[in-house]
Each structure stands twice: as C-alpha cells, then as structure tokens.
Design a protein around this motif. Structure first.
Motif, PDB file in Angstrom:
ATOM      1  N   VAL A 106       1.105  11.795  10.740  1.00  0.00           N
ATOM      2  CA  VAL A 106       2.016  10.781   9.979  1.00  0.00           C
ATOM      3  C   VAL A 106       3.321  11.281   9.399  1.00  0.00           C
ATOM      4  O   VAL A 106       4.375  10.609   9.759  1.00  0.00           O
ATOM      5  CB  VAL A 106       1.262  10.229   8.416  1.00  0.00           C
ATOM      6  N   ILE A 107       3.245  12.671   9.171  1.00  0.00           N
ATOM      7  CA  ILE A 107       4.548  13.264   8.878  1.00  0.00           C
ATOM      8  C   ILE A 107       5.408  13.569  10.252  1.00  0.00           C
ATOM      9  O   ILE A 107       6.676  13.164  10.092  1.00  0.00           O
ATOM     10  CB  ILE A 107       4.197  14.506   8.098  1.00  0.00           C
ATOM     11  N   ALA A 108       4.843  13.757  11.161  1.00  0.00           N
ATOM     12  CA  ALA A 108       5.694  13.992  12.591  1.00  0.00           C
ATOM     13  C   ALA A 108       6.111  12.497  12.912  1.00  0.00           C
ATOM     14  O   ALA A 108       7.400  12.515  13.363  1.00  0.00           O
ATOM     15  CB  ALA A 108       4.595  14.323  13.488  1.00  0.00           C
ATOM     16  N   ARG A 131       0.862  -1.147  -0.031  1.00  0.00           N
ATOM     17  CA  ARG A 131       0.108  -0.017  -0.070  1.00  0.00           C
ATOM     18  C   ARG A 131       0.806   1.151  -0.095  1.00  0.00           C
ATOM     19  O   ARG A 131       2.076   1.181  -0.051  1.00  0.00           O
ATOM     20  CB  ARG A 131      -1.056   0.181   1.160  1.00  0.00           C
ATOM     21  N   SER A 132       0.318   2.163   0.351  1.00  0.00           N
ATOM     22  CA  SER A 132       1.169   3.598   0.126  1.00  0.00           C
ATOM     23  C   SER A 132       2.024   3.825   1.378  1.00  0.00           C
ATOM     24  O   SER A 132       1.785   3.101   2.514  1.00  0.00           O
ATOM     25  CB  SER A 132       0.158   4.761  -0.165  1.00  0.00           C
ATOM     26  N   ILE A 133       2.846   4.674   1.393  1.00  0.00           N
ATOM     27  CA  ILE A 133       3.705   4.921   2.561  1.00  0.00           C
ATOM     28  C   ILE A 133       2.829   5.399   3.551  1.00  0.00           C
ATOM     29  O   ILE A 133       2.937   5.052   4.800  1.00  0.00           O
ATOM     30  CB  ILE A 133       4.930   5.840   2.376  1.00  0.00           C
ATOM     31  N   ARG A 134       1.820   6.263   3.378  1.00  0.00           N
ATOM     32  CA  ARG A 134       0.760   6.803   4.521  1.00  0.00           C
ATOM     33  C   ARG A 134       0.080   5.730   5.097  1.00  0.00           C
ATOM     34  O   ARG A 134       0.008   5.734   6.307  1.00  0.00           O
ATOM     35  CB  ARG A 134       0.240   7.899   3.824  1.00  0.00           C
ATOM     36  N   ASP A 135      -0.365   4.822   4.145  1.00  0.00           N
ATOM     37  CA  ASP A 135      -1.482   3.764   4.602  1.00  0.00           C
ATOM     38  C   ASP A 135      -0.460   2.686   5.740  1.00  0.00           C
ATOM     39  O   ASP A 135      -0.972   2.332   6.777  1.00  0.00           O
ATOM     40  CB  ASP A 135      -1.783   2.773   3.484  1.00  0.00           C
ATOM     41  N   LEU A 157       9.452   1.994  12.404  1.00  0.00           N
ATOM     42  CA  LEU A 157       9.583   2.775  13.288  1.00  0.00           C
ATOM     43  C   LEU A 157       8.580   3.914  13.654  1.00  0.00           C
ATOM     44  O   LEU A 157       8.092   4.223  14.648  1.00  0.00           O
ATOM     45  CB  LEU A 157      10.946   3.166  13.662  1.00  0.00           C
ATOM     46  N   ALA A 158       8.360   4.374  12.435  1.00  0.00           N
ATOM     47  CA  ALA A 158       7.502   5.664  12.396  1.00  0.00           C
ATOM     48  C   ALA A 158       6.056   5.082  12.662  1.00  0.00           C
ATOM     49  O   ALA A 158       5.477   5.707  13.251  1.00  0.00           O
ATOM     50  CB  ALA A 158       7.455   6.114  10.835  1.00  0.00           C
ATOM     51  N   ARG A 159       5.900   3.756  11.994  1.00  0.00           N
ATOM     52  CA  ARG A 159       4.464   3.262  12.569  1.00  0.00           C
ATOM     53  C   ARG A 159       4.252   3.197  14.032  1.00  0.00           C
ATOM     54  O   ARG A 159       3.251   3.299  14.391  1.00  0.00           O
ATOM     55  CB  ARG A 159       4.237   1.965  11.686  1.00  0.00           C
ATOM     56  N   ALA A 160       5.197   2.533  14.661  1.00  0.00           N
ATOM     57  CA  ALA A 160       5.291   2.176  16.016  1.00  0.00           C
ATOM     58  C   ALA A 160       5.223   3.595  16.849  1.00  0.00           C
ATOM     59  O   ALA A 160       4.567   3.667  18.047  1.00  0.00           O
ATOM     60  CB  ALA A 160       6.631   1.704  16.447  1.00  0.00           C
ATOM     61  N   PHE A 161       5.698   4.938  16.256  1.00  0.00           N
ATOM     62  CA  PHE A 161       5.652   6.001  17.092  1.00  0.00           C
ATOM     63  C   PHE A 161       4.369   6.606  16.982  1.00  0.00           C
ATOM     64  O   PHE A 161       3.809   7.264  17.778  1.00  0.00           O
ATOM     65  CB  PHE A 161       6.698   7.275  16.223  1.00  0.00           C
TER      66      PHE A 161
END
Length: 610
Positions: free
Chosen positions: A467-469, A449-453, A513-517
């Motif tokens: 998401v950006i943060a 899927r997309s990076i955002r998703d 890691l971003a998903r976990a954050f």
C-alpha cells in the motif's frame, strides 16, 4: 445457553440465492425457506405455550369445584397428587416451554432472519450494473435494503409468535367451553363473528394508510439524504431561516400519513374495547345462568370469567398481529420496488471467464443512446492493439464517457459489440471482465473507511508495504504520514469521511491513482485523472503514470490536450463517432477537428500570440 442458541443458524455462512418476487408473500416465504426448521420450532413452542395457558385456566375452574365439594380437612389427602403435578407443571414445564418459545423466536429466528434477508438483498443489489445504480437514490436504496429484512421477518414472526398462539388459545377455549356445555360456546362464536367483521373493515384500511405512511417516510428519508450529502450547495444557495418548499412538503406528507395510521389505530382499539366488554358480559352471563339453573358448577363461572378476560386481551393482540402483518407486507412491497428488481445485466449460465492474451480492445459498429433518440454513440468503430495508449478527445456530449461505460460493461450496447482479445464482453463472466481493468476518474469515488482500506480495496492479499509503495508512486505518501507525525504508519488508518470529504480534490485523486497502481490491471482507463492536481504535482505523477502504463492497454479521456499529446494515438469523437485518428503531430497537420480544439485551448490559455 443463549450464546449456544445464537450460533444455531449463521445467515452469512451459507450461499443464499435472493428470490425475486412473484408476489410480496411469495418473496417472504421463498426467502425464509432455509430457516423452515427454526420457524417450525417457533410455531410449535408458541402452540404449546397457548395449550399450557388454557389448561391453567381450565384447571383453576376444576380446582374451585373440587375445593367446594371436598371437606377442608381432606383437601391435601385427596388432592395432593393433582396439586403436586400442577405445581411441577407451573414450576418446570411452563418456564421451560416459555424459554424455548422466547429464545427461538427472539434469539434464534428474528436476528438471523433479518440478517439473512438483508445480506442476500445486499448481495443481489450489488449484482446490478453501475448504470442501474445511477437511476436509484443511494439513501433510499440503503434504507430499503435495511428495512426489507425487518419487514419480511416481521411477517413470519407475527404468524408463528402471535397468531399461532392466539388461534390455538381460541380454538382450545372454544372446545373446552363446548365440552362443558354447548350453550357456552354461543357467546364466543357470536363474538368471533363480530370480531371478524371488525377486522374485515379495519385491516384493509389500515393497510392502505400504512402503505401511504411507508411511501411518505421513504420520500422523506431520500430528501434528507440528498440534502445532507449536498450541504455545501444548500448552504450556498439558501438561508438557514428559509424553508425549502420540497423538503417542507415531504415533512408535511409524512405527518399527514402518520396521522392517518394513528386515526385507524384509535378506531381499532376503541372497537376492541367494545367487543371485549360484549364477550365478558355474554360469556360470564351465560355461565351464571347455567350455574343458577344447575347445569354448571361454580368453577365453570370462574373459568368463563378468566377466559373472557384473557380472550379479550388475546383478540387485541391478534388484531395487532394482523395489522403488523399487513403493515410489514406493505413495507416489504415498498422495499421490493428497488431491492426486488431482477438484475439488469446477468451472466449466461454457461458464460466462460474472459481469457486475456494481450488486452486488445475493439468496438464494432457500437450504438448506444441510453434509450433516447439522440446522444451517446452511433456506429462507433475503434480498435486498440494490445499495449496501445489511446486518448479520446472531443466536445462535451460527444460520447467519450459512453465508450468507457460500455467497455467496463456498465451497460450493454444497444447495437454492435465490444471485444477484448476477440471475445464479446457481453458473453463472458462480469467478474472476470472487471479483473482485467481499473479506472481513475475525475469524480473520484472513495469509501468512508481508512486510507489503507481505500487504497487496498478489493485486494485482501496485500500488506501495508505494498500500500505504501503505491501511495509513493501517486505522490501521496508524505501527506498520509503527515496526518500522524508521531506514528507515520498510523496515518494510513485515518478514516477519510463519506466520499473522502475530509480530503481535498487533489488528495482524493492521488488516492484513487494509488489504488489503481496497486491493482495493476492490464487495461487502464483514465477520465481526467489528473484534473484536480496542480501543474507541479501533475508533472511528478505523470512520470510515474507513464512508467506504470508502459505494458498496459490505455484509454484516456482528457480535456487538457497537453496531458495526452504523448499518447500512441488520439481519436477525436464527435456526435457518437470517431471522426479523426492519429498521433498528435499527424492530427495537427490535418488541420481538422483536433487542430481546432488544440488552437482554441492554446489560445484560450496563452493568448492569440501563442
């Protein structure tokens, strides 16, 4: 009108409990129960269609008799009312019934039923533990979830759309012929007996051949998925001109099983041609004999000719329907080997939600060997205070990953308990347990899927700014925006391929890691979470990671001991038990297991003079 019909039943709008089967047929019936009124309309419309078709042939015979005995100049004055009604039936009633029959069968029932079974099967499969999925091949499982909807629906469709029509047609035809003269029913009854014997011999053998074909097809699909998903290994260790023996054998097995199905189809079809000719000769011959002897009129001969021709086609259609039913039941049975298994880890009916007070974690005398005699955990005891950061170290196979798997309840321990804030996690709702923790593993799991998703997965309440943060904390924002320099925010809409194959290992790990954050759960599990990063990026991320972990309970597995030296405590695991616990300095001072691991790693990296 078709759009209105397509909205009569929404398979996704209602809660549908997937019924695990006592038998394949009971599975089909129980999972179609919510569509019973639609199925009833389909069956009734098929029966009405058959009645109209038989009436049309009967009426044609009656009309021939009337035309024979009515003077030509009196036909319209004598028969105008019957002819008008017949015209209205043909121009209005027959198309209307045909529309209802086709629309309900093919627009309302079939697509909705396929989606209903697929969706409920998918939801059922998702309830299984991660451990269950490790024993299943993902390609085969996906194929079976997709196919079980088609095959289960085909069983009911063949019954209500085909069998209901043909059986009605045969029964009414037999009744009409017997009503004209009982002797006309004899050829039809003899033909029906021979037809039954033909089916009794052919259908079970067709079913067995079809089951072998479905099994071979499933194995072939599984092999192809395994090959294509490991294409790098395939390319590295094989030549393009070199055939893999296992893959070739699967292709050959699919060929031979398909030939077996086709051979029986030839036998069935040739047998039907012989039976059709017997019916035509017997029924028409009997009608001509009765006409010649004065016991039947010419219209009876015409009707018998039309009925015998039509019944021959109907019989072939019914045989196709029966073989489709058996084939679909076989395909459904094959799919249920995976899809129909009872959920391996279930919540008790009265299971409460986990009540989190501080996120303290305790392992009490936990044993888990995956059903084997050795390996896993053996009397494992460990306690983490709320907010404590603990690292697990030890040799490969010591049981570190098992600790994490049990905490996330991918399995239930074979002995002992795992507690969070004093509550046995096996007794609480799994959904509430999953909400309390997030993990980042060495083998990152990303969706096509997309990076955002991917970053926002499981969070439907977050906007792009959040998401950006999270991406900035994981030091991946610059890479994402660089994908679309003309429109930086559009970089977050980039689709990353299956398991993130279009990204490097480090990029995948930073997205994880971003998903976990973003999830920001109170229990944080790290399993070699920075192993794919270079030292400079790792140093940047560790600063953000330590700040993020400040108020969380953390369990970290690491082989690079330098990354966990600043944890509150370090537990050394060996042969399924904790053999040492302490801070980095305390464990070095003991000169035990940890000190030996440290010396071996430091000397291996820096040389003996270190």
């Amino acid at each position: 009108m078709p759009k209105i019909l397509s909205g009569l039943f929404d398979p996704f709008a209602r809660v549908h409990a997937f019924k695990t089967p006592a038998s394949t047929l009971s599975f089909v019936l129980s999972n179609m129960r919510s569509m019973r009124w639609i199925i009833a309309v389909c069956a009734i419309s098929s029966i009405c269609s058959a009645l109209i078709e038989v009436w049309l042939i009967y009426y044609a015979g009656w009309l021939i008799d009337q035309l024979v005995f009515t003077p030509k100049d009196q036909v319209w004055t004598t028969l105008w009312d019957e002819l008008l009604l017949a015209a209205l039936a043909l121009l209005v009633l027959r198309p209307a019934v045909a529309y209802v029959n086709e629309a309900f069968n093919d627009v309302v029932f079939r697509p909705s039923a396929v989606s209903l079974i697929r969706w409920s099967a998918h939801k059922h499969v998702l309830k299984n533990s991660v451990g269950w999925f490790r024993d299943e091949q993902s390609g085969q499982l996906a194929s079976r979830v997709r196919e079980v909807g088609v095959s289960a629906t085909s069983v009911i469709y063949a019954v209500v759309h085909n069998l209901a029509y043909v059986l009605t047609y045969f029964a009414v035809s037999l009744w009409l012929l017997a009503d004209v003269d009982g002797r006309l029913a004899v050829p039809l009854l003899i033909w029906a007996g021979l037809y039954g014997l033909h089916m009794a011999y052919a259908v079970p053998r067709f079913r067995d051949n079809y089951a072998r074909f479905e099994n071979a097809k499933t194995n072939l699909t599984s092999t192809l998925v395994d090959t294509y998903s490991n294409i790098e290994t395939i390319k590295q260790f094989t030549d393009d001109d070199q055939d893999d023996p296992q893959t070739a054998s699967r292709f050959k097995a699919a060929l031979h099983s398909f030939e077996g199905v086709q051979r029986f189809e030839v036998y069935i079809n040739v047998g039907m041609v012989v039976l059709s000719n017997l019916l035509l000769v017997g029924l028409v011959g009997c009608a001509i004999y009765l006409w010649q002897s004065g016991d039947a009129m010419l219209g009876t001969v015409a009707a018998a000719l039309a009925l015998s021709t039509r019944l021959s086609g109907m019989a072939e259609w019914m045989l196709d329907a029966i073989t489709e039913i058996y084939g679909s039941l076989g395909a459904t049975r094959e799919a249920l080997q995976s899809v129909g298994q009872p959920v391996d880890l279930t919540d008790a009916s009265d299971a409460p939600a986990l009540k989190l007070t501080g996120a303290a974690v305790t392992f009490e005398n936990v044993t888990h060997r995956y059903g084997k005699a050795v390996g896993g955990l053996d009397g494992f005891d460990l306690a983490l205070a709320a907010g404590e950061k603990l690292a697990l170290v030890g040799p490969s196979g010591a049981g570190k990953s098992t600790v994490v798997n049990l905490l996330m309840r991918h399995f239930d321990p074979e002995g002992g308990r795992v507690l969070i804030d004093g509550q046995d996690i096996a007794t609480v709702k799994q959904a509430s347990l999953r909400q309390t923790m997030t993990s980042v593993a060495q083998d990152t799991s990303l969706l096509n899927r997309s990076i955002r998703d991917n970053i926002a997965f499981g969070r439907h309440d977050v906007n792009l700014d959040s998401v950006i943060a999270a991406a900035k904390k994981a030091r991946v924002h610059d890479f994402i925006t660089g994908l679309r320099p003309d429109d930086p925010s559009a970089g977050y809409d980039t689709v990353i391929g299956e398991r993130g194959v279009r990204l490097s290992g480090g990029q995948r790990q930073r997205l994880s890691l971003a998903r976990a954050f973003l999830r920001d759960a109170p229990i944080f599990i790290l399993d070699e979470a920075t192993s794919a990063l270079d030292s400079e990026v790792e140093a940047e991320i560790l600063d953000a990671l330590y700040a993020f972990m400040a108020d969380k309970t953390v369990i970290a597995i690491a082989h690079r001991l330098s990354t966990i030296a600043h944890m509150d405590r370090i537990a050394v695991v060996d042969q399924g038990r904790v053999v040492e616990v302490g801070t980095h300095q305390q464990l070095l001072a003991k000169r035990g297991h940890y000190a030996r691991l440290w010396d071996k790693q430091v000397n291996g990296l820096l040389g003996n003079d270190a």
